[in-house]
Write a protein that holds these residues in place. Structure first.
Motif, PDB file in Angstrom:
ATOM      1  N   PHE A   8      49.567  14.781  50.055  1.00  9.12           N
ATOM      2  CA  PHE A   8      49.969  13.918  51.214  1.00  9.12           C
ATOM      3  C   PHE A   8      51.192  14.421  51.593  1.00  9.12           C
ATOM      4  CE2 PHE A   8      51.095   9.584  52.501  1.00  9.12           C
ATOM      5  CZ  PHE A   8      49.887   9.344  52.838  1.00  9.12           C
ATOM      6  N   ALA A   9      51.882  15.236  50.975  1.00  8.56           N
ATOM      7  CA  ALA A   9      53.217  15.948  51.716  1.00  8.56           C
ATOM      8  C   ALA A   9      52.981  16.916  52.655  1.00  8.56           C
ATOM      9  CB  ALA A   9      54.266  16.356  50.571  1.00  8.56           C
ATOM     10  N   MET A  10      51.751  17.625  52.731  1.00  9.58           N
ATOM     11  CA  MET A  10      51.350  18.559  53.399  1.00  9.58           C
ATOM     12  C   MET A  10      50.849  18.286  54.893  1.00  9.58           C
ATOM     13  SD  MET A  10      52.347  20.798  51.289  1.00  9.58           S
ATOM     14  CE  MET A  10      51.684  22.404  51.801  1.00  9.58           C
ATOM     15  N   ALA A  11      51.349  19.178  55.674  1.00  8.99           N
ATOM     16  CA  ALA A  11      50.778  18.892  57.340  1.00  8.99           C
ATOM     17  C   ALA A  11      49.177  19.455  57.412  1.00  8.99           C
ATOM     18  CB  ALA A  11      51.945  19.334  58.187  1.00  8.99           C
ATOM     19  N   PRO A  12      48.794  18.846  58.425  1.00  7.54           N
ATOM     20  CA  PRO A  12      47.323  19.517  59.005  1.00  7.54           C
ATOM     21  C   PRO A  12      47.139  21.026  58.878  1.00  7.54           C
ATOM     22  CG  PRO A  12      48.020  17.753  60.413  1.00  7.54           C
ATOM     23  CD  PRO A  12      49.367  18.025  59.459  1.00  7.54           C
ATOM     24  N   GLU A  13      48.123  21.500  59.406  1.00  8.99           N
ATOM     25  CA  GLU A  13      48.162  23.013  59.455  1.00  8.99           C
ATOM     26  C   GLU A  13      48.293  23.799  58.357  1.00  8.99           C
ATOM     27  OE1 GLU A  13      50.316  20.979  60.942  1.00  8.99           O
ATOM     28  OE2 GLU A  13      52.433  21.868  60.891  1.00  8.99           O
ATOM     29  N   ASP A  14      48.727  23.200  57.496  1.00  7.27           N
ATOM     30  CA  ASP A  14      48.871  23.760  56.124  1.00  7.27           C
ATOM     31  C   ASP A  14      47.517  23.911  55.324  1.00  7.27           C
ATOM     32  OD1 ASP A  14      51.787  23.711  56.483  1.00  7.27           O
ATOM     33  OD2 ASP A  14      51.950  21.632  55.509  1.00  7.27           O
ATOM     34  N   ARG A  15      47.644  24.986  54.494  1.00  6.69           N
ATOM     35  CA  ARG A  15      46.443  25.235  53.671  1.00  6.69           C
ATOM     36  C   ARG A  15      46.398  24.884  52.192  1.00  6.69           C
ATOM     37  NH1 ARG A  15      44.526  24.302  57.592  1.00  6.69           N
ATOM     38  NH2 ARG A  15      43.551  25.590  58.933  1.00  6.69           N
ATOM     39  N   LEU A  16      45.496  24.255  51.543  1.00  7.78           N
ATOM     40  CA  LEU A  16      45.514  23.947  50.197  1.00  7.78           C
ATOM     41  C   LEU A  16      44.300  24.429  49.422  1.00  7.78           C
ATOM     42  CD1 LEU A  16      45.567  20.101  50.873  1.00  7.78           C
ATOM     43  CD2 LEU A  16      47.456  21.460  50.763  1.00  7.78           C
ATOM     44  N   CYS A  17      45.023  25.205  48.204  1.00  5.13           N
ATOM     45  CA  CYS A  17      44.016  25.745  47.425  1.00  5.13           C
ATOM     46  C   CYS A  17      43.843  24.651  46.284  1.00  5.13           C
ATOM     47  CB  CYS A  17      44.620  27.166  46.768  1.00  5.13           C
ATOM     48  SG  CYS A  17      44.559  28.334  48.091  1.00  5.13           S
ATOM     49  N   VAL A  18      42.595  23.935  46.166  1.00  5.96           N
ATOM     50  CA  VAL A  18      42.463  22.971  45.565  1.00  5.96           C
ATOM     51  C   VAL A  18      41.595  23.215  44.037  1.00  5.96           C
ATOM     52  CG1 VAL A  18      41.488  20.505  45.356  1.00  5.96           C
ATOM     53  CG2 VAL A  18      42.202  21.560  47.437  1.00  5.96           C
ATOM     54  N   LEU A  19      42.027  22.751  42.885  1.00  2.00           N
ATOM     55  CA  LEU A  19      41.485  23.054  41.590  1.00  2.00           C
ATOM     56  C   LEU A  19      40.531  22.242  41.161  1.00  2.00           C
ATOM     57  CD1 LEU A  19      43.225  25.628  41.845  1.00  2.00           C
ATOM     58  CD2 LEU A  19      43.613  25.431  39.363  1.00  2.00           C
ATOM     59  N   PHE A  50      50.518  33.821  57.226  1.00  2.34           N
ATOM     60  CA  PHE A  50      51.327  32.969  58.046  1.00  2.34           C
ATOM     61  C   PHE A  50      52.784  33.239  58.558  1.00  2.34           C
ATOM     62  CE2 PHE A  50      49.464  29.224  55.445  1.00  2.34           C
ATOM     63  CZ  PHE A  50      48.398  29.417  56.074  1.00  2.34           C
ATOM     64  N   LYS A  51      53.439  34.134  57.396  1.00  2.00           N
ATOM     65  CA  LYS A  51      54.727  34.830  57.683  1.00  2.00           C
ATOM     66  C   LYS A  51      54.364  35.954  58.709  1.00  2.00           C
ATOM     67  CE  LYS A  51      58.809  36.911  55.689  1.00  2.00           C
ATOM     68  NZ  LYS A  51      59.470  37.246  54.529  1.00  2.00           N
ATOM     69  N   LEU A  52      53.533  36.912  58.522  1.00  7.73           N
ATOM     70  CA  LEU A  52      53.354  37.949  59.343  1.00  7.73           C
ATOM     71  C   LEU A  52      52.966  37.682  60.570  1.00  7.73           C
ATOM     72  CD1 LEU A  52      51.373  40.331  56.990  1.00  7.73           C
ATOM     73  CD2 LEU A  52      53.392  40.748  57.890  1.00  7.73           C
ATOM     74  N   ARG A  53      52.318  36.459  60.877  1.00  7.51           N
ATOM     75  CA  ARG A  53      52.175  36.046  62.332  1.00  7.51           C
ATOM     76  C   ARG A  53      53.046  35.163  62.926  1.00  7.51           C
ATOM     77  NH1 ARG A  53      46.525  33.017  60.542  1.00  7.51           N
ATOM     78  NH2 ARG A  53      45.285  35.017  59.967  1.00  7.51           N
ATOM     79  N   GLY A  54      54.026  34.986  62.102  1.00  5.30           N
ATOM     80  CA  GLY A  54      55.218  33.836  62.665  1.00  5.30           C
ATOM     81  C   GLY A  54      54.529  32.424  62.804  1.00  5.30           C
ATOM     82  N   GLU A  55      53.799  32.141  61.901  1.00  8.64           N
ATOM     83  CA  GLU A  55      53.170  30.821  62.123  1.00  8.64           C
ATOM     84  C   GLU A  55      54.233  29.649  61.156  1.00  8.64           C
ATOM     85  OE1 GLU A  55      48.536  32.004  62.819  1.00  8.64           O
ATOM     86  OE2 GLU A  55      49.172  30.940  61.096  1.00  8.64           O
TER      87      GLU A  55
END
Ligand SMILES: Cc1ncc(C[n+]2csc(CCOP(=O)(O)OP(=O)(O)O)c2C)c(N)n1
Ligand SMILES: [Mg+2]
Length: 357
Positions: free
Chosen positions: A70-81, A147-152
Motif C-alpha cells: 500500500f505504501a508503493m506507487a504505481p510505477e514501483d515494482r513488487l517482487c511478491v512471495l 531504475f538508477k541507471l536510467r535515472g527513473e
C-alpha cells in the motif's frame, strides 16, 4: 523459545501512518480480509481436489503484504512471495483470477501455466515469483539498478523470509544494493519458522542487525500492525527515492498455518501459536477501525460476497487448451515494455501516491 531472537516492536503509530485517510484504512482492512477469505476458500478447493500440487497461505501475516504494498506507487515494482497475496490485491488482481490461478484454469494469472503461488501480473507491477529462495532479492536489486541507471524516480520492493536470510544470494543482494545505493526496499517477513526450522536454529543474531554491517538501516516493526508496516515502508521508499539507498524492514509476525497444506506443523509449540492468536492482524485492525467509526461488519460482508462471486466465476472457467501450452512462455518478437502498473481501483490515479511522496 522460537521468538527469542525477535526484537520487541516499537509501540504506537509511525508518524507517516497519520497520512492515511479513513478510505485508505478501510481499503487496508478490505485487502487483508480479501487475502484471508480467498486463501480460506482456496484451501477448501484444495481439499476438494480442485487445486493441483500443494497450497501455501499467509494466514496471520496479512498485514505484512497489505501494509508494504500500500505504501508503493504505481510505477514501483513488487517482487511478491508465497505468503504475500495482499500485494497482488493492492495492485488490482481480482479474486476470480487468483482462484483460477490456484486451480490452473485458463483465466488464471498465468493462464494455467503454473497452478500455484508463483505468479505476477507484470502489467500491474508485480513480478512473477521465482521459486528459488531468495532469488527475488536479486531480481529487486537488479530492477533498482536499472531504475538508477536510467535515472527513473521509482523503487523496487521485495519480501523475503527469515529462512532466506541464511542463503548466499540474500547477502549478495544486500551488499550490492548498499554499494550502489539502490532504490530498493527489503521486507523481511520474520514468521518464526522456515518450514520446520525455528529462528534459533537459523541464525545467532537477528538478521535485521546485518543491515548495519552492509551499511544501511534495518528497522523492526510489528508485522501484525498493518499501519506500522505501511509507515516503515513509506519511510524506506522516501529514503530510496532521495538517493539514500536501501532499507531492510523486519516485520515480526507468525506463520499460523503449516508451511503448506500438507504440513500439520506438529513441531510448532501450541503455546506459541496461542500467544500469537491473540494478536491476529485483522482482529487488531478491526478493533482500531471500529473506534474510528467504521462499519466493519459491512466491510466483511462485502468482501465475503466478492470472494464468493470470484470463486463461482473461477469454477466456471475452462482448463487451458493443451495445444496452447507454450503460448506466452517464450518471448515472440520484441519484449513488451513495462507499463506504469497503474491499478484502476487503487486511488493512485486520484493523486494518493502524490500525497504520500
Ligand atoms: C533454494 C530453495 N531451497 C528450498 C526451497 C523450498 N522452500 C520453499 S519455501 C521454504 C521455506 C522458506 O522459509 P522462509 O524463508 O522463512 O519463508 P516462509 O515460508 O516462512 O515464509 C523452503 C525450504 C526453495 N523454494 N528454494
Ligand atoms: Mg519464515
Amino acid at each position: 523459545m522460537a521468538t527469542q531472537l525477535a526484537r520487541p516492536a516499537p509501540v504506537g503509530d509511525p508518524p507517516s501512518a497519520a497520512r492515511l485517510t479513513r478510505e485508505d484504512r478501510v481499503e487496508l482492512l478490505r485487502t487483508m480480509l480479501l487475502m484471508r477469505g480467498i486463501e480460506e476458500r482456496a484451501m477448501t478447493l484444495y481439499r476438494q481436489g480442485k487445486v493441483p500440487g500443494s497450497f501455501y497461505d499467509g494466514f496471520g501475516q496479512e498485514a505484512v503484504s497489505a501494509g508494504a504494498a500500500f505504501a508503493m506507487a504505481p510505477e514501483d515494482r513488487l517482487c511478491v512471495l508465497h505468503r504475500d497475496l495482499a500485494a497482488h490485491l493492492v495492485r488490482g488482481v481480482e479474486p476470480a483470477r487468483i482462484l483460477a490461478q490456484y486451480m490452473g484454469r485458463a483465466g488464471g494469472v498465468t493462464h494455467g501455466r503454473d497452478g500455484n503461488v508463483h505468479f505476477g501480473d507484470f502489467r500491474l507491477g508485480c513480478v512473477g515469483m521465482v521459486s528459488m529462495l531468495p532469488d527475488m532479492m536479486l531480481v529487486a536489486t537488479g530492477m533498482a539498478m536499472a531504475f538508477k541507471l536510467r535515472g527513473e524516480r521509482r523503487c523496487a520492493l521485495t519480501w523475503c523470509g527469515d529462512g532466506a536470510t541464511s542463503r548466499g544470494d540474500w547477502h549478495e543482494a544486500m551488499n550490492w544494493a548498499a554499494v550502489q545505493r539502490l532504490p530498493v526496499v527489503f521486507v523481511l517477513e520474520n514468521n518464526q519458522f522456515a518450514y520446520s526450522t525455528p529462528l534459533e536454529r537459523q541464525f545467532a543474531v537477528d538478521p535485521v542487525e546485518r543491515a548495519a554491517a552492509y551499511g544501511f538501516p534495518g528497522v523492526t516493526v510489528d508485522g501484525n500492525d498493518v499501519e506500522a508496516v505501511f509507515g516503515a515502508t513509506l519511510d524506506a521508499r522516501e529514503r530510496a527515492l532521495a538517493g539514500d539507498g536501501p532499507t531492510l524492514i523486519e516485520a515480526v509476525t507468525m506463520r499460523m498455518h503449516g508451511h503448506a497444506a500438507h504440513d500439520d506443523m506438529r513441531y510448532v509449540p501450541p503455546q506459541l501459536l496461542e500467544s500469537w492468536r491473540t494478536r491476529d492482524p485483522i482482529e487488531l485492525y478491526e478493533r482500531k477501525l471500529v473506534a474510528h467509526g467504521v462499519d466493519v461488519a459491512a466491510v466483511r460482508a462485502e468482501t465475503a460476497a466478492e470472494i464468493e462471486a470470484g470463486c463461482e466465476a473461477a469454477l466456471a472457467m475452462p482448463m487451458p487448451d493443451p495445444a496452447t501450452a507454450t503460448d506466452g512462455v517464450f518471448c515472440d518478437g520484441d519484449a513488451e515494455p513495462l507499463g506504469d502498473g497503474r491499478a484502476p481501483w487503487s486511488g493512485f490515479a486520484e493523486g494518493r501516491a502524490e500525497r504520500w511522496r
